[in-house]
Design a protein around this motif. Structure first.
Motif, PDB file in Angstrom:
ATOM      1  N   GLU A 125       0.635  -1.147  -0.037  1.00  0.00           N
ATOM      2  CA  GLU A 125      -0.006   0.038   0.096  1.00  0.00           C
ATOM      3  C   GLU A 125       0.768   1.333  -0.031  1.00  0.00           C
ATOM      4  OE1 GLU A 125      -3.383   2.079  -0.487  1.00  0.00           O
ATOM      5  OE2 GLU A 125      -3.212  -0.148  -0.533  1.00  0.00           O
ATOM      6  N   PHE A 126       2.046   1.235   0.876  1.00  0.00           N
ATOM      7  CA  PHE A 126       2.799   2.384   0.841  1.00  0.00           C
ATOM      8  C   PHE A 126       3.462   2.489  -0.554  1.00  0.00           C
ATOM      9  CE2 PHE A 126       7.257   4.067   1.609  1.00  0.00           C
ATOM     10  CZ  PHE A 126       7.021   4.960   2.168  1.00  0.00           C
ATOM     11  N   ALA A 127       3.868   1.540  -1.187  1.00  0.00           N
ATOM     12  CA  ALA A 127       4.435   1.488  -2.727  1.00  0.00           C
ATOM     13  C   ALA A 127       3.357   2.086  -3.563  1.00  0.00           C
ATOM     14  CB  ALA A 127       4.922   0.197  -2.991  1.00  0.00           C
ATOM     15  N   LYS A 128       2.253   1.748  -3.397  1.00  0.00           N
ATOM     16  CA  LYS A 128       1.203   2.344  -4.484  1.00  0.00           C
ATOM     17  C   LYS A 128       0.964   3.881  -4.215  1.00  0.00           C
ATOM     18  CE  LYS A 128      -1.626  -2.050  -4.852  1.00  0.00           C
ATOM     19  NZ  LYS A 128      -3.133  -2.398  -4.181  1.00  0.00           N
ATOM     20  N   TYR A 129       1.138   4.215  -2.983  1.00  0.00           N
ATOM     21  CA  TYR A 129       0.715   5.557  -2.640  1.00  0.00           C
ATOM     22  C   TYR A 129       2.029   6.309  -3.098  1.00  0.00           C
ATOM     23  CZ  TYR A 129       1.861   9.883   0.414  1.00  0.00           C
ATOM     24  OH  TYR A 129       2.077  11.074   0.695  1.00  0.00           O
ATOM     25  N   CYS A 130       3.475   6.003  -3.066  1.00  0.00           N
ATOM     26  CA  CYS A 130       4.461   6.666  -3.608  1.00  0.00           C
ATOM     27  C   CYS A 130       4.443   6.575  -4.991  1.00  0.00           C
ATOM     28  CB  CYS A 130       5.813   5.893  -2.946  1.00  0.00           C
ATOM     29  SG  CYS A 130       6.273   5.940  -1.498  1.00  0.00           S
ATOM     30  N   LYS A 131       4.079   5.748  -5.783  1.00  0.00           N
ATOM     31  CA  LYS A 131       3.917   5.597  -7.058  1.00  0.00           C
ATOM     32  C   LYS A 131       2.974   6.810  -7.528  1.00  0.00           C
ATOM     33  CE  LYS A 131       2.975   2.713 -11.440  1.00  0.00           C
ATOM     34  NZ  LYS A 131       2.806   1.469 -11.646  1.00  0.00           N
ATOM     35  N   ARG A 132       1.756   6.792  -7.043  1.00  0.00           N
ATOM     36  CA  ARG A 132       0.698   7.449  -7.277  1.00  0.00           C
ATOM     37  C   ARG A 132       0.907   9.114  -7.269  1.00  0.00           C
ATOM     38  NH1 ARG A 132      -2.668   5.298  -4.305  1.00  0.00           N
ATOM     39  NH2 ARG A 132      -2.821   6.693  -2.549  1.00  0.00           N
ATOM     40  N   LYS A 133       1.568   9.150  -5.932  1.00  0.00           N
ATOM     41  CA  LYS A 133       2.104  10.659  -5.935  1.00  0.00           C
ATOM     42  C   LYS A 133       3.381  11.231  -6.421  1.00  0.00           C
ATOM     43  CE  LYS A 133      -1.514  11.663  -3.165  1.00  0.00           C
ATOM     44  NZ  LYS A 133      -2.326  12.633  -3.237  1.00  0.00           N
ATOM     45  N   THR A 173      14.881  -4.781  -5.378  1.00  0.00           N
ATOM     46  CA  THR A 173      14.811  -4.936  -6.807  1.00  0.00           C
ATOM     47  C   THR A 173      13.681  -4.392  -7.628  1.00  0.00           C
ATOM     48  OG1 THR A 173      16.371  -6.759  -6.898  1.00  0.00           O
ATOM     49  CG2 THR A 173      15.303  -6.467  -8.993  1.00  0.00           C
ATOM     50  N   GLU A 174      12.344  -4.634  -7.086  1.00  0.00           N
ATOM     51  CA  GLU A 174      11.244  -4.465  -7.832  1.00  0.00           C
ATOM     52  C   GLU A 174      10.901  -2.971  -7.490  1.00  0.00           C
ATOM     53  OE1 GLU A 174       6.919  -6.443  -8.211  1.00  0.00           O
ATOM     54  OE2 GLU A 174       8.298  -7.471  -7.289  1.00  0.00           O
ATOM     55  N   LEU A 175      11.176  -2.341  -6.263  1.00  0.00           N
ATOM     56  CA  LEU A 175      10.737  -1.119  -6.161  1.00  0.00           C
ATOM     57  C   LEU A 175      11.757   0.026  -6.308  1.00  0.00           C
ATOM     58  CD1 LEU A 175       9.110  -1.645  -2.653  1.00  0.00           C
ATOM     59  CD2 LEU A 175       8.006  -1.630  -4.787  1.00  0.00           C
ATOM     60  N   ALA A 176      13.008  -0.573  -6.852  1.00  0.00           N
ATOM     61  CA  ALA A 176      14.058   0.664  -7.067  1.00  0.00           C
ATOM     62  C   ALA A 176      13.606   1.526  -8.109  1.00  0.00           C
ATOM     63  CB  ALA A 176      15.509  -0.250  -7.195  1.00  0.00           C
ATOM     64  N   PRO A 177      12.915   1.103  -9.243  1.00  0.00           N
ATOM     65  CA  PRO A 177      12.452   1.901 -10.328  1.00  0.00           C
ATOM     66  C   PRO A 177      11.544   3.012  -9.800  1.00  0.00           C
ATOM     67  CG  PRO A 177      12.491  -0.142 -11.013  1.00  0.00           C
ATOM     68  CD  PRO A 177      12.658  -0.426  -9.460  1.00  0.00           C
ATOM     69  N   ILE A 182      14.446  -0.089   0.489  1.00  0.00           N
ATOM     70  CA  ILE A 182      13.958  -1.058   1.649  1.00  0.00           C
ATOM     71  C   ILE A 182      15.200  -1.789   2.123  1.00  0.00           C
ATOM     72  CG2 ILE A 182      13.295  -2.530  -0.217  1.00  0.00           C
ATOM     73  CD1 ILE A 182      11.004  -3.664   1.700  1.00  0.00           C
ATOM     74  N   ASN A 183      15.060  -1.793   3.728  1.00  0.00           N
ATOM     75  CA  ASN A 183      16.236  -2.575   4.314  1.00  0.00           C
ATOM     76  C   ASN A 183      15.504  -3.165   5.541  1.00  0.00           C
ATOM     77  OD1 ASN A 183      18.857  -1.946   2.583  1.00  0.00           O
ATOM     78  ND2 ASN A 183      17.855   0.147   2.900  1.00  0.00           N
ATOM     79  N   VAL A 238      21.962   2.453  -0.320  1.00  0.00           N
ATOM     80  CA  VAL A 238      21.496   1.246   0.436  1.00  0.00           C
ATOM     81  C   VAL A 238      20.397   0.690   0.329  1.00  0.00           C
ATOM     82  CG1 VAL A 238      21.899  -0.042   2.619  1.00  0.00           C
ATOM     83  CG2 VAL A 238      23.264   1.945   2.219  1.00  0.00           C
ATOM     84  N   THR A 239      20.020  -0.569  -0.323  1.00  0.00           N
ATOM     85  CA  THR A 239      18.935  -1.157  -0.339  1.00  0.00           C
ATOM     86  C   THR A 239      18.887  -2.601  -0.405  1.00  0.00           C
ATOM     87  OG1 THR A 239      16.521  -1.069  -1.195  1.00  0.00           O
ATOM     88  CG2 THR A 239      18.550  -1.055  -2.905  1.00  0.00           C
ATOM     89  N   GLY A 240      17.895  -3.472   0.064  1.00  0.00           N
ATOM     90  CA  GLY A 240      18.126  -4.719  -0.041  1.00  0.00           C
ATOM     91  C   GLY A 240      18.951  -5.418   1.091  1.00  0.00           C
ATOM     92  N   SER A 241      19.347  -4.716   1.927  1.00  0.00           N
ATOM     93  CA  SER A 241      20.331  -5.188   2.926  1.00  0.00           C
ATOM     94  C   SER A 241      19.618  -5.201   4.414  1.00  0.00           C
ATOM     95  CB  SER A 241      21.402  -4.141   3.152  1.00  0.00           C
ATOM     96  OG  SER A 241      22.165  -4.006   1.906  1.00  0.00           O
ATOM     97  N   THR A 242      20.362  -6.342   5.200  1.00  0.00           N
ATOM     98  CA  THR A 242      19.962  -6.423   6.704  1.00  0.00           C
ATOM     99  C   THR A 242      21.227  -6.116   7.334  1.00  0.00           C
ATOM    100  OG1 THR A 242      18.495  -8.274   6.292  1.00  0.00           O
ATOM    101  CG2 THR A 242      19.638  -8.153   8.602  1.00  0.00           C
ATOM    102  N   TYR A 243      21.050  -5.036   8.269  1.00  0.00           N
ATOM    103  CA  TYR A 243      22.017  -4.405   9.307  1.00  0.00           C
ATOM    104  C   TYR A 243      21.717  -5.167  10.607  1.00  0.00           C
ATOM    105  CZ  TYR A 243      23.911  -0.921   6.119  1.00  0.00           C
ATOM    106  OH  TYR A 243      24.692  -0.291   5.238  1.00  0.00           O
TER     107      TYR A 243
END
Length: 256
Positions: A125-133, A173-177, A182-183, A238-243
């Protein structure tokens, strides 16, 4: 330092413990905060007062993260509260101790729905919001060292955190475009309300601390500092990592 000036952050499960520490840390650095929990009580009231004393805005929205419809509603309401939503910290989670042979379907579903399913659809839902806005976004998931190491008698919990690890890798990978990072943050043994039984059992506590090279339990502020880094532009690549925030526990661990 106002790394989050004019930013809005939603932290799920933020009435106490790590979630509350994350809310205070992000507010300290300039963010307006949406708090969340099952119920609004004196803990939420205290946090709002502390955040407003810093000159930030704060609101508490009740929602059960294990309920997908409630999660979707939470994201939508959070985005409207202060006019935007920039950072999602998926902190809400739980564990249920049980021998594997005694785990019930209800216990399994409770853990998985809260720790993984609700997180999955909240991010969606957050990704949909970001894309829409057409807005950049940042997601920080509260995982655990048990996305990597065993935890006997907590099989469902380990599965949920292992799933969160793979979800984060895949969505990076999917949300980078969409310019969404996301981490995961993976705490080890942290002194929080969820660990009160351990903290009260001095003998067991000593066993745990012996497994930690730094020789102490972690503090909620230790975790919040890493969350703040990952949520900020300091981690822009930084994305896709675990700290891991574990005092060295993960790769020193031996089951007692």
């Amino acid at each position: 330092m106002d790394r989050f000036k004019d930013k809005v952050a939603l932290i799920t499960g933020s009435s106490q413990g790590i979630g509350a520490a994350c809310a205070l840390r992000l507010a300290k650095e300039g963010a307006n905060i949406i708090l969340n929990g099952h119920k609004f009580d004196e803990r939420g009231e205290k946090l709002i007062s502390e955040i407003e004393a810093m000159g930030r805005k704060a609101k508490f929205i009740t929602a059960d993260i294990s309920d997908v419809n409630a999660v979707i509603k939470l994201i939508k309401e959070a985005a409207l509260t202060f006019g935007s939503l920039d950072i999602l910290v998926n902190n809400a989670g739980l564990e249920i101790k049980s021998d594997f042979l005694k785990v019930t379907e209800k216990d399994y579903d409770t853990v998985m729905d809260t720790n993984l399913k609700g997180v999955f659809f909240g991010i969606q839902e957050f990704a949909k919001y970001c894309k829409r806005k057409k807005r950049n976004g940042v997601v920080v998931n509260m995982s655990s060292v048990h996305e990597e190491i065993i935890f006997p008698h907590f099989a469902a919990y380990c599965i949920s955190k292992g799933g969160l690890k793979m979800l984060t890798r895949n969505l990076a990978t999917e949300l980078a475009p969409l310019n969404i990072r996301i981490n995961n943050v993976a705490p080890g043994a942290i002194a929080t309300p969820i660990n009160q039984a351990l903290l009260a059992d001095k003998k067991q506590l000593q066993k745990v601390v012996r497994n930690i090279p730094m020789g102490r339990m972690g503090k909620v502020e230790d975790v919040a500092g890493v969350v703040a880094f990952l949520a900020s532009d300091d981690a822009a690549y930084v994305t896709g990592s675990t700290y891991f925030v574990d005092g060295g526990l993960t790769y020193h661990y031996e089951e007692q």
